[in-house]
Design a protein around this motif. Structure first.
Motif, PDB file in Angstrom:
ATOM      1  N   LEU A   7     -16.176  16.443   7.839  1.00  0.00           N
ATOM      2  CA  LEU A   7     -15.538  17.159   6.743  1.00  0.00           C
ATOM      3  C   LEU A   7     -14.164  16.530   6.495  1.00  0.00           C
ATOM      4  N   THR A   8     -13.436  17.076   5.565  1.00  0.00           N
ATOM      5  CA  THR A   8     -12.133  16.514   5.249  1.00  0.00           C
ATOM      6  C   THR A   8     -11.156  16.709   6.409  1.00  0.00           C
ATOM      7  N   GLN A   9     -10.522  15.630   6.789  1.00  0.00           N
ATOM      8  CA  GLN A   9      -9.461  15.675   7.796  1.00  0.00           C
ATOM      9  C   GLN A   9      -8.132  15.377   7.106  1.00  0.00           C
ATOM     10  N   TYR A  10      -7.082  15.996   7.601  1.00  0.00           N
ATOM     11  CA  TYR A  10      -5.762  15.742   7.053  1.00  0.00           C
ATOM     12  C   TYR A  10      -4.814  15.312   8.166  1.00  0.00           C
ATOM     13  N   LEU A  11      -3.989  14.344   7.855  1.00  0.00           N
ATOM     14  CA  LEU A  11      -2.921  13.977   8.760  1.00  0.00           C
ATOM     15  C   LEU A  11      -1.811  15.012   8.602  1.00  0.00           C
ATOM     16  N   LEU A  12      -1.459  15.662   9.705  1.00  0.00           N
ATOM     17  CA  LEU A  12      -0.430  16.693   9.686  1.00  0.00           C
ATOM     18  C   LEU A  12       0.840  16.203  10.366  1.00  0.00           C
TER      19      LEU A  12
ATOM     20  N   ILE B 230       0.837  -1.200   0.000  1.00  0.00           N
ATOM     21  CA  ILE B 230       0.000   0.000   0.000  1.00  0.00           C
ATOM     22  C   ILE B 230       0.869   1.247   0.000  1.00  0.00           C
ATOM     23  N   ASP B 231       1.906   1.223   0.828  1.00  0.00           N
ATOM     24  CA  ASP B 231       2.775   2.393   0.934  1.00  0.00           C
ATOM     25  C   ASP B 231       3.499   2.658  -0.381  1.00  0.00           C
ATOM     26  N   ALA B 232       3.917   1.591  -1.053  1.00  0.00           N
ATOM     27  CA  ALA B 232       4.624   1.744  -2.321  1.00  0.00           C
ATOM     28  C   ALA B 232       3.723   2.369  -3.392  1.00  0.00           C
ATOM     29  N   GLY B 233       2.434   2.071  -3.316  1.00  0.00           N
ATOM     30  CA  GLY B 233       1.529   2.580  -4.340  1.00  0.00           C
ATOM     31  C   GLY B 233       0.727   3.793  -3.921  1.00  0.00           C
ATOM     32  N   ALA B 234       0.918   4.252  -2.681  1.00  0.00           N
ATOM     33  CA  ALA B 234       0.068   5.323  -2.167  1.00  0.00           C
ATOM     34  C   ALA B 234       0.448   6.691  -2.700  1.00  0.00           C
ATOM     35  N   GLY B 235       1.712   6.864  -3.051  1.00  0.00           N
ATOM     36  CA  GLY B 235       2.136   8.179  -3.511  1.00  0.00           C
ATOM     37  C   GLY B 235       1.937   9.254  -2.465  1.00  0.00           C
ATOM     38  N   VAL B 236       2.261   8.943  -1.206  1.00  0.00           N
ATOM     39  CA  VAL B 236       2.073   9.905  -0.124  1.00  0.00           C
ATOM     40  C   VAL B 236       2.976  11.113  -0.360  1.00  0.00           C
TER      41      VAL B 236
ATOM     42  N   LEU C  47       2.206   4.167   9.198  1.00  0.00           N
ATOM     43  CA  LEU C  47       2.573   5.457   8.614  1.00  0.00           C
ATOM     44  C   LEU C  47       2.823   6.509   9.691  1.00  0.00           C
ATOM     45  N   MET C  48       1.911   6.614  10.668  1.00  0.00           N
ATOM     46  CA  MET C  48       2.077   7.595  11.731  1.00  0.00           C
ATOM     47  C   MET C  48       3.333   7.311  12.551  1.00  0.00           C
ATOM     48  N   THR C  49       3.579   6.041  12.816  1.00  0.00           N
ATOM     49  CA  THR C  49       4.780   5.664  13.561  1.00  0.00           C
ATOM     50  C   THR C  49       6.032   6.044  12.773  1.00  0.00           C
ATOM     51  N   ASP C  50       6.019   5.775  11.491  1.00  0.00           N
ATOM     52  CA  ASP C  50       7.165   6.087  10.651  1.00  0.00           C
ATOM     53  C   ASP C  50       7.434   7.592  10.599  1.00  0.00           C
TER      54      ASP C  50
ATOM     55  N   ASN D 159      10.017  11.106   0.878  1.00  0.00           N
ATOM     56  CA  ASN D 159      10.929  10.610  -0.149  1.00  0.00           C
ATOM     57  C   ASN D 159      11.417   9.198   0.161  1.00  0.00           C
ATOM     58  N   HIS D 160      10.686   8.498   1.005  1.00  0.00           N
ATOM     59  CA  HIS D 160      11.063   7.138   1.360  1.00  0.00           C
ATOM     60  C   HIS D 160       9.821   6.376   1.777  1.00  0.00           C
TER      61      HIS D 160
END
Length: 250
Positions: free
Chosen positions: A218-223, A47-53, A107-110, A57-58
């Motif tokens: 509403l839209t939430q964003y991970l900051l 998922i992470d490889a294809g997520a395009g977060v 993801l959050m841990t990383d 850069n890693h």
């Protein structure tokens, strides 16, 4: 002469056979869960490889993926949810709360970039799963839960599973845990309308905070919030998310 059903030897033999059968079943269950965790980690990486977060850069660090493969997520969900414990989705844990999907936990841990000597604050203990993951990477984890039954259960669970680096507290996480501040990293597992100023104050210079921000419907964003050595603060949007709201009297 064959021992009768009432003979002590027969009883001991029956107990031994039952114990061996039980041990075999436990080993089979453990093996199945190890396989499920390995499959979960592979899915997280895919998922992470294809997520395009954006703004990364890693991929998720190997150390984080390794920990995700070790922590028994099935121990942190209610019994009816155990068959689904290693699926990549949030699960209900009671009191209107959920355990986050494994990919988001990873993801959050990383994003926190936790180091072995770090002190970490978690807001929103939930079932205790995120705290358990963080405890395998940090020196100490301090976690706060506002819903008392969840907080008590999570603390007991973490103690039973021997996550000794975790300290628990029932309280309003908006105000942090000043007693143990400053923290190298802070993670918030519920969506706030804004980044709480007390948490910014308790974040060590050079530290990182990961927090979902936005209204419930509403839209939430991970900051990603970063505090520089001079105390200035910068934020970056990582990706849209959906979390339960951060509750309290603030």
């Amino acid at each position: 002469m064959q021992p009768s059903a009432r003979h002590p030897c027969f009883a001991l033999l029956a107990v031994a056979v039952a114990a061996m059968a039980s041990a075999g079943l436990c080993r089979a269950a453990d093996d199945a869960r190890l396989k499920q965790r390995a499959e979960m980690v592979s899915e997280i990486a895919a998922i992470d490889a294809g997520a395009g977060v954006p703004n990364r850069n890693h991929g998720i660090a190997p150390g984080v993926l390794s920990v995700m493969g070790q922590v028994p997520r099935h121990e942190f969900v209610p019994d009816p949810q155990k068959p689904h414990a290693y699926e990549n989705r949030p699960l209900p844990i009671g009191h209107g709360q959920t355990i986050s999907q494994p990919y988001i936990v990873a993801l959050m841990t990383d994003l926190l970039r936790v180091q072995p000597g770090d002190s970490v604050l978690e807001i929103g203990t939930g079932s205790g799963y995120q705290a358990a993951v963080l405890s395998q990477l940090a020196r100490a984890v301090y976690t706060i839960e506002i819903i008392e039954p969840l907080g008590r259960q999570a603390c007991e669970r973490l103690q039973r599973l021997a996550y000794r680096q975790v300290a628990c507290k029932v309280g309003d996480g908006y105000y942090g845990w000043d007693e143990h501040a400053p923290y190298d990293a802070i993670v918030v597992t519920a969506a706030a309308s804004h980044v709480p100023p007390p948490l910014i104050r308790q974040l060590k210079p050079g530290g990182r905070m990961v927090i979902p921000v936005g209204a419930q419907f509403l839209t939430q964003y991970l900051l990603l919030v970063e505090k520089s050595a001079d105390g200035s603060v910068s934020t970056r949007q990582i990706l849209p998310v959906r979390f339960v709201p951060l509750v309290g009297k603030h």
